[in-house]
Design a protein around this motif. Structure first.
Motif, short mmCIF file in Angstrom:
data_model
loop_
_atom_site.label_atom_id
_atom_site.label_comp_id
_atom_site.label_asym_id
_atom_site.label_seq_id
_atom_site.Cartn_x
_atom_site.Cartn_y
_atom_site.Cartn_z
N ASN A 1 0.84 -1.19 0.00
CA ASN A 1 0.00 0.00 0.00
C ASN A 1 0.89 1.25 0.00
O ASN A 1 1.87 1.31 0.74
CB ASN A 1 -0.90 -0.03 1.24
N PRO A 2 0.58 2.27 -0.80
CA PRO A 2 1.44 3.47 -0.85
C PRO A 2 1.50 4.23 0.48
O PRO A 2 2.38 5.05 0.67
CB PRO A 2 0.81 4.32 -1.96
N TYR A 3 0.56 3.94 1.39
CA TYR A 3 0.58 4.59 2.70
C TYR A 3 1.37 3.79 3.72
O TYR A 3 1.53 4.22 4.86
CB TYR A 3 -0.85 4.80 3.21
N SER A 4 1.88 2.63 3.33
CA SER A 4 2.70 1.84 4.25
C SER A 4 4.13 2.34 4.27
O SER A 4 4.65 2.80 3.25
CB SER A 4 2.68 0.36 3.83
N GLY A 5 4.76 2.25 5.44
CA GLY A 5 6.16 2.61 5.57
C GLY A 5 6.45 4.09 5.52
O GLY A 5 7.60 4.49 5.37
N MET A 6 5.41 4.92 5.69
CA MET A 6 5.61 6.37 5.56
C MET A 6 5.65 7.08 6.91
O MET A 6 5.77 8.30 6.97
CB MET A 6 4.47 6.97 4.72
N GLY A 7 5.55 6.33 8.01
CA GLY A 7 5.44 6.96 9.32
C GLY A 7 6.78 7.31 9.93
O GLY A 7 7.83 6.79 9.54
N ASN A 8 6.73 8.21 10.90
CA ASN A 8 7.90 8.64 11.65
C ASN A 8 7.94 8.00 13.03
O ASN A 8 7.00 7.31 13.44
CB ASN A 8 7.87 10.16 11.84
N HIS B 1 10.14 6.75 6.10
CA HIS B 1 10.35 6.97 7.53
C HIS B 1 11.40 8.03 7.85
O HIS B 1 12.39 8.19 7.14
CB HIS B 1 10.76 5.63 8.15
N GLY B 2 11.17 8.75 8.98
CA GLY B 2 12.14 9.73 9.46
C GLY B 2 12.02 9.93 10.96
O GLY B 2 11.12 9.40 11.61
N ASP B 3 12.94 10.71 11.52
CA ASP B 3 13.03 10.88 12.96
C ASP B 3 12.51 12.23 13.46
O ASP B 3 12.38 12.42 14.67
CB ASP B 3 14.48 10.73 13.43
N ALA B 4 12.29 13.20 12.57
CA ALA B 4 11.86 14.52 13.01
C ALA B 4 10.90 15.12 12.01
O ALA B 4 11.00 14.87 10.80
CB ALA B 4 13.07 15.44 13.20
N ILE B 5 9.97 15.95 12.52
CA ILE B 5 8.99 16.60 11.67
C ILE B 5 8.59 17.94 12.29
O ILE B 5 8.49 18.07 13.51
CB ILE B 5 7.75 15.70 11.46
#
Length: 614
Positions: free
Chosen positions: A349-356, A393-397
């Motif tokens: 799914n294109p929304y998978s793996g996009m979280g921080n 994925h990332g560590d800051a937003i």
């Protein structure tokens, strides 16, 4: 004419309906002794009329209170009292003045006679052997208009990628005056670590009392010894030879609400999303890998959002390396009700793996309702995917009106590029639709990054990130040298630009050190984050809360620098207030306002809020 009148009435009704239900705060008076004088600050509410003024009073000992100002204070809400007798007990309070009429205002602050010089408020902790105070949150737990603290007390913890037994997470509640209120023990079936226990503190049902909401398990015990589930159950893998030693990958999972006033359990439901297949939470994002050992499955985040534009909902989230689930809940009449569930279901799914390791909440499409910016993707107020950027994925937003030249809000974030994956390590995109505005550090893993207006000589936000020596403006132009600090931000001095908060000190970009909290320490290892930084009393500047080096107390620091800026409390800006609710989640991030603050800022619009009745 009739049609025009109906249209105006319709617009008025929409405006009234869209008012967000928020805390009814007092004036948040704070007094800080600085040698032989006292710095006094108090808050303007988001609902105050622009022409509201104040009279400041001081009552010394048994004497009659005296007014300190010659004429009503219509500008910034701080005052330097140089005439108070430090040998007497002094109490300061304000009264509001509107069209020449003076009215009582709620809130006061007292400093005892012969008080020693101390640049912080002390909250002595009730000790738990082997535990220290970690992240905390604020809410009005007793309805008096003042913020109270809920502290996550941590013993031995482990990251998801590590094996090992942990101590159970414990919550303690205190008033800002230092009174201990209650304690909750989440029990042996909740693991301790930055990615496990995300706790939300907010008044969810509009009764003027904040609730505590968090994931619970068999054996969770409230302040009155009421137990969730079956206390006899032990779901911890206690086999030292196991690849999941110390982890909790079996047994029921719950979501519980606790009463803020008493710490008593109110209600419990099954947690959404359930574990399901242990191998069902990996895939795209981060390293692109997968596991069956509880690393990716037990990555949690959480937030509070106004999904209907009026009432706050709590959103509990699971997964961000692959499958991602966000579950929105409403709390009313002592019950939790599922509002919606967003589920990316699988790694394709294109929304998978996009979280921080964190998230943020904002009204990105300006419809009065909140969206959840979940790293590189955004979920709409109705639980549907709004867009995904594919940056993973990332560590800051950081989300705010970072570029006042562009309409709407912008998102600055950093991203991990690992194990053959490709893409930018730093990005800026439009919060409303994900339109890409900047990319940098292509195919480079970027670990930290910050964005806000930190240079009072430059308009708009600046941003910087690890691996780059430069400070950029929002157009991607190099405008200076990056600060040494890539961590937190704070409003501390008198201008509207942000200062750099790192560990136990505050610096001004290109100016040097403004403040050092001697004898206090930050949390979370190399992350060096505060227990909390938020506008919890005084004027609009932010307070800094740290634990003492000996772990015996919390210390609340507030600025004594005068300002010429009058601004309503940031806690009545809904986006900022929700930032304080999620600040403790995962890798902690600094809060941001929904409007641009900084050099050349425009007058701030009034928040569309209504205060809860008590």
């Amino acid at each position: 004419m009739k049609k025009i009148t109906l249209l105006i009435l319709s617009l008025l009704s929409v405006s009234i309906f869209a008012q967000r239900q928020m805390e009814n705060l007092d004036r948040g008076v704070i007094a800080i002794k600085d040698k032989d004088q006292f710095f006094i600050g108090w808050r303007v509410l988001g609902t105050d009329p622009d022409n509201l003024a104040f009279n400041l009073y001081r009552k010394s000992g048994n004497k009659k209170a005296v007014k300190l100002n010659d004429k009503p204070i219509s500008g910034p809400t701080n005052f330097l009292d140089t005439k108070a007798n430090v040998l007497e007990e002094n109490t300061w309070f304000v009264k509001t003045v509107l069209k020449g009429k003076e009215s009582d205002a709620k809130g006061s602050f007292t400093i005892p006679a012969s008080s020693p010089d101390k640049d912080y408020l002390s909250i002595v902790l009730k000790p738990i052997e082997g535990y220290t105070a970690n992240d905390l949150s604020v809410g009005d737990l007793d309805g008096d208009g003042k913020y109270d603290l809920i502290v996550h007390m941590t013993g031995k913890g482990h990251d998801n990628s590590h094996t090992g037994i942990t101590d159970p997470p414990i919550f303690q509640a205190y008033t800002l005056e230092g009174k201990f209120l209650w304690q909750i023990n989440l029990g042996k079936n909740i693991r301790e670590g930055a990615h496990y226990t995300q706790f939300m503190v907010y008044d969810l049902d509009g009764d003027g009392i904040a609730e505590l909401v968090c994931k619970t398990a068999d054996g969770t015990t409230d302040s009155q010894n009421n137990v969730v589930g079956d206390a006899s159950k032990d779901w911890v893998d206690r086999d030292p030879n196991s690849g999941t030693y110390g982890k909790i990958l079996k047994g029921p999972e719950y979501l519980s609400v606790f009463d803020g006033r008493t710490g008593k359990l109110v209600t419990t439901v099954d947690y959404i999303a359930e574990r399901g297949d242990l191998a069902g939470w990996g895939g795209h994002g981060g390293s692109g890998g997968n596991d069956t050992k509880g690393n990716r499955i037990d990555r949690f985040t959480a937030c509070v959002a106004y999904l209907d534009g009026v009432h706050p909902s709590v959103v509990m989230c699971r997964g961000y390396y692959g499958r991602t689930v966000l579950a929105a809940w409403d709390f009313k009449n002592g019950k939790l009700t599922s509002r919606w569930v967003f589920d990316s279901k699988d790694s394709e799914n294109p929304y998978s793996g996009m979280g921080n390791h964190n998230l943020t909440v904002a009204d990105v499409d300006n419809d009065g309702k909140d969206e959840i910016i979940y790293g590189s993707m955004c979920v709409d107020d109705n639980g549907q995917g709004l867009y995904t950027t594919g940056f993973r994925h990332g560590d800051a937003i950081h989300v705010s009106d970072l570029d006042p030249d562009l309409p709407g809000l912008e998102v600055f974030g950093i991203h991990e590029i690992e194990n053959g994956t490709t893409g930018p390590g730093a990005t800026i995109f439009a919060a409303k639709d994900g339109k890409v505005l900047f990319t940098g550090s292509i195919n480079e893993d970027v670990g930290r990054g910050v964005a806000d207006n930190i240079d009072p000589e430059l308009g708009g936000a600046q941003f910087w990130y690890s691996g780059s020596p430069d400070l950029y403006d929002m157009k991607g132009k190099v405008v200076g040298k990056a600060p040494n600090s890539i961590n937190f931000l704070i409003y501390w001095d008198g201008d509207t630009s942000r200062e750099l908060l790192d560990s136990n000190h505050i610096d001004k970009y290109n100016k040097g050190r403004l403040f050092m909290a001697t004898g206090a320490v930050s949390n979370n290892g190399t992350k060096s984050t505060p227990a909390l930084s938020a506008d919890i009393f005084g004027d609009w500047r932010e307070e800094l809360i740290l634990r003492s080096e000996d772990n015996k107390e919390l210390r609340v620091y507030s600025t004594i620098i005068p300002t010429n800026v009058r601004q309503y409390t940031l806690m009545h800006d809904p986006q900022y207030r929700l930032s304080i609710a999620w600040q403790n989640v995962g890798y902690n991030q600094p809060p941001h306002t929904s409007f641009y603050m900084g050099k050349d800022m425009k007058p701030v619009p009034k928040p569309n809020i209504s205060l809860v009745k008590k």
